[in-house]
Design a protein around this motif. Structure first.
Motif, short mmCIF file in Angstrom:
data_model
loop_
_atom_site.label_atom_id
_atom_site.label_comp_id
_atom_site.label_asym_id
_atom_site.label_seq_id
_atom_site.Cartn_x
_atom_site.Cartn_y
_atom_site.Cartn_z
N VAL A 86 0.84 -1.20 0.00
CA VAL A 86 0.00 0.00 0.00
C VAL A 86 0.87 1.25 0.00
N PHE A 144 2.30 1.82 -3.49
CA PHE A 144 1.32 2.37 -4.43
C PHE A 144 0.97 3.80 -4.06
N ILE A 192 1.24 6.80 -6.63
CA ILE A 192 0.07 7.61 -7.00
C ILE A 192 0.30 9.06 -6.62
N LEU A 249 1.15 8.28 -11.20
CA LEU A 249 1.56 6.98 -11.75
C LEU A 249 2.20 7.20 -13.11
N GLY A 294 -2.43 3.11 7.49
CA GLY A 294 -3.59 3.96 7.26
C GLY A 294 -3.21 5.29 6.62
N LEU A 343 -2.93 5.16 2.93
CA LEU A 343 -4.28 4.98 2.41
C LEU A 343 -5.03 6.30 2.36
N ILE A 375 -3.76 8.33 -0.46
CA ILE A 375 -4.33 7.91 -1.75
C ILE A 375 -5.71 8.52 -1.92
N ALA A 376 -6.54 8.40 -0.87
CA ALA A 376 -7.92 8.89 -0.98
C ALA A 376 -7.94 10.39 -1.24
N LEU A 431 -6.78 11.20 -4.77
CA LEU A 431 -7.76 10.85 -5.80
C LEU A 431 -8.89 11.86 -5.82
N ILE A 432 -9.21 12.44 -4.65
CA ILE A 432 -10.32 13.38 -4.63
C ILE A 432 -9.87 14.76 -5.10
N PHE A 433 -8.66 15.20 -4.69
CA PHE A 433 -8.29 16.59 -4.96
C PHE A 433 -7.34 16.77 -6.14
N ARG A 434 -6.49 15.81 -6.39
CA ARG A 434 -5.55 15.99 -7.50
C ARG A 434 -5.24 14.63 -8.12
N PRO A 435 -6.21 14.11 -8.90
CA PRO A 435 -6.12 12.73 -9.38
C PRO A 435 -4.86 12.45 -10.19
N TYR A 481 -5.28 13.38 -17.01
CA TYR A 481 -5.67 12.32 -17.92
C TYR A 481 -7.00 12.70 -18.57
N ARG A 540 -10.19 11.73 -20.83
CA ARG A 540 -10.85 10.53 -21.35
C ARG A 540 -11.57 10.84 -22.64
N VAL A 551 -15.08 7.41 -3.34
CA VAL A 551 -13.74 7.83 -3.74
C VAL A 551 -13.66 8.01 -5.25
N ARG A 580 -13.98 11.68 -8.31
CA ARG A 580 -13.22 12.39 -9.32
C ARG A 580 -12.59 11.45 -10.33
N VAL A 581 -12.11 10.30 -9.85
CA VAL A 581 -11.36 9.43 -10.73
C VAL A 581 -12.20 8.23 -11.07
N TYR A 621 -7.12 2.91 -10.22
CA TYR A 621 -7.03 3.58 -8.93
C TYR A 621 -8.04 2.98 -7.95
N MET A 649 -6.53 -2.42 5.65
CA MET A 649 -6.75 -1.62 6.85
C MET A 649 -7.75 -2.32 7.77
#
Lengths: 286, 301
Positions: free
Chosen positions: A219, A222, A226, A230, A261, A264, A267-268, A271-275, A283, A285, B79, B82-83, B88, B99
């Motif tokens: 974890v 990764f 991230i 990536l 934790g 983790l 990561i969360a 992903l929410i603020f600056r993917p 990226y 799509r 989660v 956004r992505v 991810y 966890m």
């Protein structure tokens, strides 16, 4: 406080090599490889076999295993991931999960669940500006820094590194320019194998050798990759240092068992603020 | 022997329910879940703790466990706000699973850590005589499995089932057609989570003793094997897949009699190696599985 930050820095430096391997593999093959943890475990046990059972010096064992492990990963790729290349990233992820079970349990089958350690003599910790550092930590810093410089040189100055970046950036365009992706993929596995082997040895030196040693870092590895975006090598390096320092400092407030934790949560939040991560490209799509 | 067959059938039932949950989230909804092991543990522990500490009866404890896992899954799905990249999401589920397992291992005051929880009450455990109890538990498991399949079939054929398949195939197109992708994803993941909670509760009723080692990552491998072997999206196929996987797995315990030189750790390692290799072989040679997803068919006369 300073001591904790230093320990975190070392933890982060340990994570840099596997994070770089993850990000290179993701860049070229376009899937997150969950087997990297077990690959480090297996490589560390191979080094253990040469170092302790055959009595070779640790440096030579590591060098031999690093090269051999690069070759082994090319072979593994040939039988597992190559037939699945066109099937989408989920299939490849599930396959990498299965591969991770196989590799970790080969190590368990051979050496059991007991913790082991490399044959290195104990040395007195060394003090510098009130920070206590032991020899393993200094080796970790030196080895990782050298590996990082070598990777930087490879990726920016050497044709093979530039070709890897080209394939990671745009496989179709790279193909048009005459870069053969199968060759680049083999090189990527080889380099990732060397990075993972050295990473596995550093983890084994820092703690002990036991079958889950590599996957327990999964974890964090990764999260580092991230956080840096990536596919971005420089990002992986900085991401790993940030993750290491933050999670070590966090143990001042939360129980150390929950260190995992922190990556983790990182990561969360990312992903929410600056993917795209700190250094990744946004990226788009379709 | 009969008793062994009954026990293994019970194991197959709750493994099949777990596999159906993965099939719902991933096979139908296209949301991969690498946190199965941790979520399964969450379900089992919630059910057990609601009974042992909360004093709930088995029925409400099971419902509670389903609600808790569903809520956890719903939060995970947020989660993807956004992505929408599945890579991810896969990493996030993996991390959350780890966890949850760590919480089970470390919160001694709640879960008794590595010692595990013992004496988990069973449904109607004090009414039915112990010698007949295994028959009752098998009947209950079969009934719950049948109920789950019925419920999932209804959803798969409803308008929501069509949204799920649309999201799986191409979420951009689904969004363009005015479907609320995030909300649909949260619901898909939460419904799957409720089913994981159900499977986890049955796990607790069956073993009556739970500890963190029962929820290692290998649970993920079983579930994926069952879903891939059965065919993504095919409910009946997934049940057959789960049955074959669990029978092979439990059957491989008899390997000990064949190869007496190995100790139990080594045998466990060999079983996991076989599972890993089987998973890869399945992906390479039979990725479409052995059964097909339900399709609406019209007979022209």
């Amino acid at each position: 406080m300073l001591q904790t930050a230093f320990n975190g820095l070392v933890t982060g430096i340990i994570v840099t090599l596997p994070a770089l391997a993850v990000t290179l593999l993701f860049g070229v093959l376009k899937f997150p490889n969950f087997a990297v943890g077990s690959m480090m475990t297996l490589a560390a046990y191979l080094v253990f076999a040469l170092n302790v059972q055959l009595g070779w010096p640790l440096v030579i064992s590591t060098a031999v295993v690093a090269v051999a492990f690069g070759g082994l990963l090319i072979a593994i790729d040939y039988v597992t991931f190559k037939p699945l290349r066109e099937r989408g990233s989920i299939t490849l992820m599930v396959a990498s999960l299965g591969l991770g079970f196989v590799l970790e349990n080969i190590a368990r089958l051979a050496y059991g669940n007991t913790a082991r350690s490399f044959a290195i003599e104990l040395a007195r910790p060394f003090r510098f500006l009130d920070i206590r550092m032991n020899r393993e930590q200094m080796i970790t810093i030196v080895v990782s820094t050298l590996a990082m410089l070598a990777m930087y040189f490879l990726l920016t100055r050497m044709p093979i590194g530039r070709a890897m970046r080209a394939v990671a950036d745009n496989p179709a365009l790279a193909l048009v320019r005459g870069i053969e992706s199968p060759r680049i993929i083999r090189w990527t596995w080889f380099i990732a194998g060397m990075l993972l082997a050295v990473g596995g040895v550093l983890i084994g030196m820092d703690r002990a050798l036991e079958p889950p040693m590599g996957s327990s870092y999964l974890v964090a590895v990764f999260a580092a990759a991230i956080l840096g975006g990536l596919g971005s090598p420089l990002g992986a390096f900085i991401g790993a240092l940030v993750i290491g320092i933050v999670s070590e400092l966090a143990t001042l407030v939360i129980p150390p068992n929950y260190r995992i934790g922190i990556p983790l949560c990182v990561i969360a939040l990312i992903l929410i603020f600056r993917p795209q991560g700190l250094f990744g490209q946004p990226y788009i799509r379709k | 022997m009969i008793s062994f067959l009954i026990l293994i059938s019970t194991v197959v039932c709750f493994s099949a329910i777990l596999a159906l949950a993965l099939n719902f989230q991933w096979g139908l909804g296209g949301m991969v879940n690498f946190g199965m092991a941790g979520l399964y543990a969450l379900g089992t522990y919630s059910c057990a703790l609601l009974m042992l500490k909360g004093g709930a009866n088995t029925f409400f404890a099971t419902l509670g466990a389903m609600a808790i896992v569903a809520a956890a899954c719903g939060v995970i799905a947020l989660v993807t706000l956004r992505v929408t990249e599945e890579d991810y999401f896969a990493i996030v589920t993996l991390g959350v699973g780890e966890m949850l397992r760590l919480v089970a291992l470390n919160e001694d005051w709640l879960t008794k850590g590595a010692l595990g929880l013992t004496g988990i009450p069973r449904p109607l455990g004090d009414v039915i005589a112990p010698e007949y109890y295994q028959y009752f538990l098998l009947g209950l498991s079969v009934a719950l499995l049948a109920g789950t399949v019925w419920f999932l079939n209804v959803i798969a054929r409803s308008p929501f089932g069509r949204i799920m398949r649309a999201l799986r195939e191409d979420d951009v197109v689904a969004a363009t057609l005015g479907k609320h992708v995030l909300w649909a994803r949260v619901r898909i993941f939460a419904i799957g989570g409720a089913i994981i909670g159900l499977a986890g509760s049955l796990h607790g009723f069956y073993y009556q003793y739970i500890d963190p080692t029962q929820f290692s990552n290998i649970v993920i491998a079983y579930a994926f094997m069952a879903v891939i072997a059965g065919g993504r999206g095919a409910h009946q196929g997934v049940i057959w897949g789960a049955a074959v996987v669990m029978v092979l797995l439990e059957g491989s315990r008899f390997m000990k009699d064949l190869i007496p030189v190995l100790d139990s750790d080594q045998l466990a390692a060999i079983r996991i190696i076989i599972i890993g290799i089987g998973l890869i072989l399945l992906l390479v040679f039979r990725p479409q599985g052995f059964m097909r997803e339900y399709r609406l068919q019209v007979n022209f006369k």
